[in-house]
Design a protein around this motif. Structure first.
Motif, PDB file in Angstrom:
ATOM      1  N   GLU A   1       0.822  -1.281   0.042  1.00 29.98           N
ATOM      2  CA  GLU A   1       0.001   0.294   0.200  1.00 29.98           C
ATOM      3  C   GLU A   1       0.800   1.270  -0.073  1.00 29.98           C
ATOM      4  OE1 GLU A   1      -3.270   1.919   2.978  1.00 29.98           O
ATOM      5  OE2 GLU A   1      -3.332  -0.124   2.437  1.00 29.98           O
ATOM      6  N   TYR A   2       0.583   2.193  -0.756  1.00 24.97           N
ATOM      7  CA  TYR A   2       1.485   3.464  -1.112  1.00 24.97           C
ATOM      8  C   TYR A   2       0.585   4.763  -0.564  1.00 24.97           C
ATOM      9  CZ  TYR A   2       4.170  -0.041  -3.481  1.00 24.97           C
ATOM     10  OH  TYR A   2       4.912  -0.963  -3.879  1.00 24.97           O
ATOM     11  N   PRO A   3       0.955   5.666   0.063  1.00 20.95           N
ATOM     12  CA  PRO A   3       0.125   6.853   0.388  1.00 20.95           C
ATOM     13  C   PRO A   3      -0.038   7.844  -1.094  1.00 20.95           C
ATOM     14  CG  PRO A   3       2.462   6.977   1.018  1.00 20.95           C
ATOM     15  CD  PRO A   3       2.267   5.814   0.527  1.00 20.95           C
ATOM     16  N   ALA A   4      -0.975   8.622  -0.963  1.00 18.12           N
ATOM     17  CA  ALA A   4      -1.152   9.508  -2.214  1.00 18.12           C
ATOM     18  C   ALA A   4      -0.225  10.692  -1.759  1.00 18.12           C
ATOM     19  CB  ALA A   4      -2.581   9.613  -2.181  1.00 18.12           C
ATOM     20  N   SER A   5       1.012  10.565  -1.626  1.00 20.00           N
ATOM     21  CA  SER A   5       1.944  11.709  -1.385  1.00 20.00           C
ATOM     22  C   SER A   5       2.484  12.031  -2.935  1.00 20.00           C
ATOM     23  CB  SER A   5       2.911  11.137  -0.750  1.00 20.00           C
ATOM     24  OG  SER A   5       3.671   9.976  -1.121  1.00 20.00           O
ATOM     25  N   GLU A   6       3.016  13.226  -3.029  1.00 21.93           N
ATOM     26  CA  GLU A   6       3.603  13.846  -3.990  1.00 21.93           C
ATOM     27  C   GLU A   6       4.667  13.033  -4.906  1.00 21.93           C
ATOM     28  OE1 GLU A   6       4.416  17.649  -3.276  1.00 21.93           O
ATOM     29  OE2 GLU A   6       2.523  18.578  -3.680  1.00 21.93           O
TER      30      GLU A   6
ATOM     31  N   THR B   1      -4.967  20.827  -2.360  1.00 27.34           N
ATOM     32  CA  THR B   1      -5.273  19.677  -1.477  1.00 27.34           C
ATOM     33  C   THR B   1      -4.490  19.850  -0.167  1.00 27.34           C
ATOM     34  OG1 THR B   1      -3.120  18.627  -2.364  1.00 27.34           O
ATOM     35  CG2 THR B   1      -5.166  18.227  -3.423  1.00 27.34           C
ATOM     36  N   VAL B   2      -4.634  19.146   0.736  1.00 24.82           N
ATOM     37  CA  VAL B   2      -4.276  18.923   2.109  1.00 24.82           C
ATOM     38  C   VAL B   2      -3.667  17.539   2.588  1.00 24.82           C
ATOM     39  CG1 VAL B   2      -4.388  19.293   4.666  1.00 24.82           C
ATOM     40  CG2 VAL B   2      -5.427  21.042   3.092  1.00 24.82           C
ATOM     41  N   MET B   3      -2.454  17.384   3.026  1.00 18.82           N
ATOM     42  CA  MET B   3      -1.829  16.121   3.355  1.00 18.82           C
ATOM     43  C   MET B   3      -1.862  15.962   4.782  1.00 18.82           C
ATOM     44  SD  MET B   3      -0.523  13.589   1.543  1.00 18.82           S
ATOM     45  CE  MET B   3      -0.160  11.887   2.089  1.00 18.82           C
ATOM     46  N   LYS B   4      -2.626  15.091   5.397  1.00 16.10           N
ATOM     47  CA  LYS B   4      -2.723  14.708   6.867  1.00 16.10           C
ATOM     48  C   LYS B   4      -2.823  13.408   7.132  1.00 16.10           C
ATOM     49  CE  LYS B   4      -5.078  19.035   8.594  1.00 16.10           C
ATOM     50  NZ  LYS B   4      -6.357  19.336   9.214  1.00 16.10           N
ATOM     51  N   ASP B   5      -1.756  12.969   7.960  1.00 19.99           N
ATOM     52  CA  ASP B   5      -1.685  11.562   8.449  1.00 19.99           C
ATOM     53  C   ASP B   5      -1.755  10.654   7.144  1.00 19.99           C
ATOM     54  OD1 ASP B   5      -1.517  12.514  11.092  1.00 19.99           O
ATOM     55  OD2 ASP B   5      -3.709  12.339  11.183  1.00 19.99           O
ATOM     56  N   ASP B   6      -0.783  10.858   6.239  1.00 25.18           N
ATOM     57  CA  ASP B   6      -0.660  10.023   5.069  1.00 25.18           C
ATOM     58  C   ASP B   6      -1.933   9.896   4.242  1.00 25.18           C
ATOM     59  OD1 ASP B   6       1.926   9.376   5.239  1.00 25.18           O
ATOM     60  OD2 ASP B   6       1.824   7.691   6.529  1.00 25.18           O
TER      61      ASP B   6
END
Length: 578
Positions: free
Chosen positions: A87-92, A101-106
């Motif tokens: 599983e991969y986070p939707a990070s940049e 967008t806002v990134m919070k807790d992966d």
């Protein structure tokens, strides 16, 4: 040709044989190798083609399918050899985040209208895991709406009703690479769409990759019109619902698509610059400038937006429609208040976007008086600050012929027409050649009449607020050209196909010549036709090819040669189709 094809195929066998050896060791299945051999057999003519070998989906099996498969093999050459589910986070580092967008807790929260995550994923199985905020517990008409696309095909379009939802992207027997897009269709007022993870079964070292950024980036600041409020509603009598709000059908998204541009929207239904929508008193609770510097308005997403990291080539401001509900009660007394607020907001936008072109517009739902104010404020700000990168234009007002969305908001047709106009304006400021497709050459034209008094003609005319024209001859002269309805200022492109349309009546019944000519040369005729007119309203519509590269043309209808004759003309348009 057959001989050449066999040479190519033979060369391909050699090319792929080395790839087979390394890929088999890396975990490529026997069935995948058999697929490659099957394509090569078709190229040799030793086997009939089948749909399963059509890897590029062009309904035929040829060398291009082999190339497609080769790319897949080479791309996955760094496979680990171990097929596993991760599983991969939707990070940049994994996805391209579009919009605010806002990134919070992966978890990547798609906050604003049209905010999206775009990526490619390679594996035999893939799914995206969505997350919902507190708005998923709202009534259905308020729940956030999203869509998921795989290789540009819609796989899910729903209201998010759960705090976690898994959406299967694909499940394949062979390794597949697919382009994925998850997009927030409703607006920031009704919550965000979260992406908490991307689950992939793969043997590829980097199975999730961000889509590349595009050459142009556009920011659109607006209200419900920009959000796509009610664009999918059945009628203007429908109330607001996120299920009929679709940013992908708004002018903002459509203009960006036409220009192949990345985009970012900041839009809230009912919001304005000096006042949000109101029955009379100033509504200061719904002002876009208060939230422009943040990713979103709701507390969870009210974090400062990184303008340095997210630069825009163009910023479009489409605000003032809701302000008009306040201004219209006392335009003269309240306009100064609006002017100052708009001037200050221009300064705020310029501070955050020092190198961007700023385009200001309003008018889709009426309120032309507000545009007049905006035009003057833009001029004043530009002069005061020596800012040459600010411009304005008045949006074309929607009409009944094109229908309405919920609560009299723009229909799909109106949104598309607005997108054509905006795309053209963006091309102008960026110095890009515009194809003018979708534009109405009559929009902004001059409605007038020509009367040849030297030939004894005499007539009266009137042009209405909606550009309907009434023309009445007393004496018509001797030729149809002695009294003409004359609509000038048409800008035509070479080799264009247009649709010319208008409604008309005459009394008495006569034959009326219709022409498109060069405004500077009556003898240069680009189009000519004749309509049989009566006192019953008729509609003219015809596709015509105008091989003209002339920015100063005119549409004429002649009723000269007839005494005591009248003509009415309305709903005139000349839209470029392609």
């Amino acid at each position: 040709m057959k001989y050449l094809k066999k040479i190519i195929a033979a060369a391909s066998v050699v090319l792929f044989s080395s790839a087979f050896t390394s890929q088999t060791a890396a975990g490529l299945s026997d069935s995948e190798i058999n697929e490659v051999k099957a394509i090569i057999s078709v190229l040799h003519g030793a086997k009939e083609s089948s749909a399963s070998s059509d890897f590029n989906n062009d309904s035929k099996v040829d060398i291009l399918d082999l190339i497609e498969l080769k790319h897949s093999i080479l791309e996955n050459a760094s496979a680990t050899g171990e097929i596993k589910t991760s599983e991969y986070p939707a990070s940049e580092s994994n996805v391209k985040l579009v919009g605010r967008t806002v990134m919070k807790d992966d978890t990547a929260w798609l906050v604003q209208s049209g905010a999206a995550a775009e990526f490619t994923v390679t594996g035999t199985f893939a799914e995206v895991i969505l997350a919902g905020d507190g708005c998923v517990k709202s009534e259905d008409r308020w729940k956030p709406r999203y869509a998921v696309f795989v290789d540009d095909e819609l796989v899910d379009d729903s209201l998010l009703s759960e705090t976690q939802k898994c959406i299967k992207l694909f499940d394949s027997k062979v390794l597949r690479t697919a382009k994925v897009r998850v997009i927030h269709l409703s607006e920031a007022n009704n919550g965000a769409i979260g992406i908490s993870g991307i689950k992939v079964t793969s043997n590829v070292a980097v199975p999730v990759k961000p889509e590349p950024k595009k050459d142009i980036s556009i920011e659109i600041i607006g209200d419900s019109i920009t959000c796509g409020y009610g664009v999918e509603a059945a009628s203007n009598g429908d109330q607001f619902s996120t299920s009929t709000e679709n940013f992908m059908k708004s002018y903002a998204y459509l203009a960006a698509q036409k220009l192949n541009a990345d985009y970012s929207a900041v839009s809230y239904s009912g919001y304005g610059v000096v006042s949000g929508y109101t029955s009379d008193e100033k509504n200061t609770d719904s002002l876009v400038p208060d939230y422009y510097d943040y990713a979103g308005r709701l507390d969870d997403y009210k974090v400062p937006w990184d303008f340095d990291k997210n630069k825009n080539d163009v910023v479009v401001i489409n605000l003032g429609t809701n302000d008009y509900s306040y201004l219209s009660k006392d335009l003269e007394g309240r306009s100064e208040d609006f002017n100052k607020a708009y001037y200050d907001f221009l300064g705020q936008v310029r501070e955050k976007n020092p190198d961007s072109y700023i385009i200001c517009t309003v008018g889709t739902m009426g309120g032309y008086e507000v545009y007049d104010l905006i035009e003057k404020v833009c001029e004043e700000y530009s002069n005061d600050n020596n800012d040459t990168r600010i411009s304005s234009y008045r949006s074309t007002t929607q009409n009944a012929a094109n229908g309405y969305g919920a609560d009299w908001h723009p229909s799909v047709i109106t949104q598309q027409m607005s997108a054509y106009v905006l795309a053209d304006k963006i091309c102008q400021v960026l110095g890009i050649q515009s194809d003018k497709v979708g534009l109405d050459a009559v929009d902004g034209a001059n409605y007038d009449v020509k009367i040849n008094k030297d030939n004894g003609a005499n007539a009266a005319s009137y042009v209405g607020y909606d550009n309907s024209l009434w023309l009445n001859t007393v004496t018509g002269g001797t030729d149809t050209s002695d009294v003409q309805a004359y609509i000038s200022g048409l800008d035509l492109n070479p080799g264009g196909t247009y649709r010319l349309s208008f409604d008309y009546t005459t009394n008495p019944d006569i034959e009326v010549p219709v022409q498109i000519i060069a405004d500077h040369d009556d003898n240069k005729v680009y189009f000519s036709d004749t309509v049989s007119s009566t006192n019953q309203k008729q509609h003219y519509s015809k596709e015509i090819v105008l091989d003209a590269n002339d920015p100063a043309c005119a549409l004429t209808l002649g009723i000269g040669g007839h005494d005591y004759c009248n003509l009415t003309l309305s709903n005139v348009s000349l839209i470029k189709l392609y």
